[in-house]
Design a protein around this motif. Structure first.
Motif, short mmCIF file in Angstrom:
data_model
loop_
_atom_site.label_atom_id
_atom_site.label_comp_id
_atom_site.label_asym_id
_atom_site.label_seq_id
_atom_site.Cartn_x
_atom_site.Cartn_y
_atom_site.Cartn_z
N ILE A 98 37.03 19.45 61.94
CA ILE A 98 36.80 19.26 60.51
C ILE A 98 35.34 18.97 60.24
CG2 ILE A 98 37.40 17.83 58.50
CD1 ILE A 98 40.12 17.32 59.91
N ALA A 99 34.75 18.10 61.04
CA ALA A 99 33.32 17.78 60.89
C ALA A 99 32.46 19.01 61.14
CB ALA A 99 32.93 16.65 61.84
N VAL A 100 32.83 19.78 62.17
CA VAL A 100 32.09 21.02 62.45
C VAL A 100 32.15 21.97 61.25
CG1 VAL A 100 32.03 23.09 63.91
CG2 VAL A 100 32.43 20.85 64.94
N ALA A 101 33.34 22.09 60.66
CA ALA A 101 33.52 23.00 59.52
C ALA A 101 32.68 22.57 58.32
CB ALA A 101 35.00 23.05 59.13
N LEU A 102 32.60 21.27 58.06
CA LEU A 102 31.80 20.77 56.93
C LEU A 102 30.33 21.14 57.10
CD1 LEU A 102 33.46 17.27 56.44
CD2 LEU A 102 33.48 19.15 54.79
N VAL A 103 29.82 21.01 58.32
CA VAL A 103 28.43 21.36 58.59
C VAL A 103 28.22 22.87 58.46
CG1 VAL A 103 26.61 21.37 60.35
CG2 VAL A 103 28.06 19.36 60.07
N ILE A 104 29.17 23.64 59.05
CA ILE A 104 29.08 25.10 59.01
C ILE A 104 29.10 25.60 57.55
CG2 ILE A 104 30.29 27.24 59.58
CD1 ILE A 104 28.82 25.93 61.91
N GLY A 105 29.95 24.99 56.73
CA GLY A 105 30.03 25.38 55.32
C GLY A 105 28.70 25.22 54.61
N GLN A 106 28.02 24.13 54.86
CA GLN A 106 26.71 23.91 54.24
C GLN A 106 25.69 24.92 54.75
OE1 GLN A 106 26.05 21.70 51.79
NE2 GLN A 106 28.20 21.08 51.80
N LEU A 107 25.70 25.19 56.06
CA LEU A 107 24.74 26.13 56.63
C LEU A 107 24.93 27.55 56.08
CD1 LEU A 107 24.75 25.01 60.39
CD2 LEU A 107 22.99 24.57 58.67
N ILE A 108 26.21 27.93 55.89
CA ILE A 108 26.47 29.29 55.39
C ILE A 108 26.08 29.42 53.92
CG2 ILE A 108 28.29 30.94 54.81
CD1 ILE A 108 29.80 30.05 57.30
#
Length: 568
Positions: free
Chosen positions: A180-190
């Protein structure tokens, strides 16, 4: 008991299953799906999709087709394309293999991309809501009840499945929640366009697999009792609290990136598993057709076609396609990649489950020791069999391999639960619009109603343990497949009204409705003999609802055949 070289010469190599299965699905995507997209659905790159027409940054968000494919695929996959095939091989590997491959090509791909197209052409309405416009109000009312039951079953049961996976494998807790934490970071990067999608993908998968590697060394287990609740009940409450928050967040922030990264990790997992098959050349020890099935095992026809749903065709896919995916489709032509190729991805996962559950055992006797009754095998056969294949073919530590496959199943179940609760929220919001209850159209009240209905089933029927979702799970297979058939009916009516060939959706829907209604009647008999009056009554409700919607749709289909084609 090991398999001797002489025995192996008499067994079929799993490589043959792998090449035939993947080859058939590849041909389906590159040839058959192109024909369906261009000649039947006539996907238009210039059509303004609802993602652009109603863009709001929360639910309606034009999305890169690769990211949307990841969301769609992992939302529909869950644990079902693993569990169903791993159970169905009790009849032998051949029926399961044929249904997965042919079902993916001619049923699932057409159904999934068709539901996506139908929703996009109707302002991204769910398949239940658009039934009101395509068929009529009575059909819509009954259809949405069936849809609600399917979502209720999926969400309540997957909460139990994930909770049990986390309890049985504490090493999976860190990677499951860390994702979940990885996804939150990935969402911002994308979406902040900090770096390109390719680098984001590599970083996301690397982070996810790092968590899988670290997980077993940092096991986390909840106490047996927390405020009077068992560990199982505590995990279920935590999962629904998370799913409620995820349902309210903008899709680009958590849902999309979480599903996208999970989709990529699945392909890495499949590459490892299929690579181990190619390198280790395991042999299928299970029989092609099992003539020595355990006592009490139901007949192959029609139960095969409801036991394997996800991986061949599943009504839940139509809910995702017409629920979340249609609100994010950038171009209508992306429906072929997102919908049909999403079905191919799930078919590939189901094929891996068949291979793991038939070639991951040392001998036929070992296989028979697991498959002692219908319903046995399931996730255990996939995890243990797949771990053996990875250990023998890749030299991977068996414990790490088992953790990898367990986390894969848990992450898929989690992403399906995320999307399922969001879809339930949409259903309540659509009911609010239909029945002019403005308060229900708001996201927060609709989400609370969705969570409350799931928890009411989980704890109301299951007691303090929260496992009530399992009570009505025996009805999921038939209800889900009925939903798929009825979705194909709605798509067929739309095609006929437009004067387009309908045989490509009509043939699968007739087969599916016949098999599923047959299975429902068999279940009625079984529930009656067991004196399970609750499931008997619920089965009757589903059966009557299906017959009513089928009659309404059939009448509408007859009118459509007689009327001149609409000008669209």
């Amino acid at each position: 008991m090991a398999v001797t070289n002489n025995d192996k010469r008499q067994l079929m190599s799993a490589i043959i299953l792998l090449l035939l299965g993947l080859g058939g699905m590849a041909a389906g995507y590159f040839v058959y799906s192109r024909f369906i997209a261009s000649r039947i659905y006539k996907l238009d790159p210039n059509f303004r999709t609802p993602a652009h027409a109603f863009e709001d940054g929360i639910d309606f968000v034009p999305t890169n087709r690769y990211v949307l494919w990841g969301h769609h695929f992992t939302s529909v996959a869950g644990a079902a394309p693993i569990v169903g095939p791993a159970i169905a091989v009790i009849w032998g590997w051949l029926p399961a293999f044929l249904w997965v491959v042919l079902g993916t090509i001619f049923f699932a791909g057409v159904h999934d991309s068709g539901a996506l197209w139908a929703s996009v052409r109707n302002r991204a309405k769910s398949v239940g809501a658009l039934t009101g416009e395509v068929v009529g109000r009575r059909a819509r009312t009954v259809f949405m009840i069936v849809i609600f039951l399917v979502l209720l079953m999926v969400n309540a049961v997957f909460g139990v499945v994930i909770a049990k996976l986390l309890i049985n494998n504490p090493g999976a807790v860190v990677p499951v929640w860390g994702a979940i934490a990885v996804a939150l970071v990935i969402g911002q990067l994308i979406y902040r366009r900090v770096i390109g999608l390719g680098l984001v993908s590599v970083l996301g998968v690397a982070a996810l697999y790092s968590l899988i590697y670290v997980g077993p060394s940092v096991p986390i287990a909840l106490p047996d009792q927390v405020m009077g609740l068992s560990a199982n009940a505590s995990w279920i409450l935590l999962l629904f609290a998370y799913a409620a928050v995820a349902s309210l967040l903008p899709v680009w922030m958590l849902l999309q990136p979480r599903d996208y990264i999970n989709g990529l990790q699945l392909f890495v997992g499949l590459i490892l598993l299929y690579g181990a098959v190619l390198l280790g050349n395991p042999h299928v020890v299970a029989p092609m057709i099992n003539s020595d099935i355990p006592a009490g095992t139901p007949s192959l026809i029609p139960l095969l076609f409801v036991t394997i749903a996800c991986g061949a065709i599943s009504g839940f896919h139509g809910l995702v396609a017409s629920g979340t995916s249609s609100k994010q489709l950038d171009k209508e032509t992306d429906a072929r990649f997102v919908g049909y190729f999403g079905a191919v991805g799930e078919g590939a996962l189901a094929l891996a489950a068949i291979i793991a559950a038939t070639a991951g055992f040392a001998s036929l006797a070992d296989w028979q020791a697991v498959y002692t009754a219908f319903g046995q095998g399931s996730l255990t056969a996939f995890v243990d069999g797949g771990a053996n294949i990875l250990a023998n073919g890749m030299g991977m530590d068996a414990g790490v391999a088992a953790t990898l496959l367990t986390v894969m199943a848990a992450l898929f179940a989690g992403t399906t639960m995320d999307t399922g609760l969001r879809l339930q929220r949409y259903i309540f919001q659509e009911w609010g619009e239909i029945y002019q209850q403005k308060w229900m159209t708001r996201p927060l009240p609709a989400t609370l109603l969705a969570v409350a209905s799931c928890l009411l089933l989980a704890f109301g029927a299951g007691g303090a343990d929260g496992s009530g979702g399992l009570l009505i799970w025996p009805l999921f297979g038939t209800t889900n497949q009925l939903l798929a058939g009825l979705t194909l009916l709605v798509i067929t009516i739309m095609l006929v009204k437009r004067g387009r060939p309908a045989i490509y959706t009509l043939a699968p829907l007739v087969f599916l409705l016949v098999m599923t209604l047959f299975a429902l009647l068999m279940q009625l008999k079984s529930f009656y003999e067991k004196q399970d009056w609750f499931l008997l009554g619920l089965d009757l409700v589903v059966l009557v609802a299906a017959l009513l919607v089928t009659l309404e749709c059939t009448a509408s289909l007859k009118r459509a055949f007689k009327a001149p084609p609409e000008t669209v």
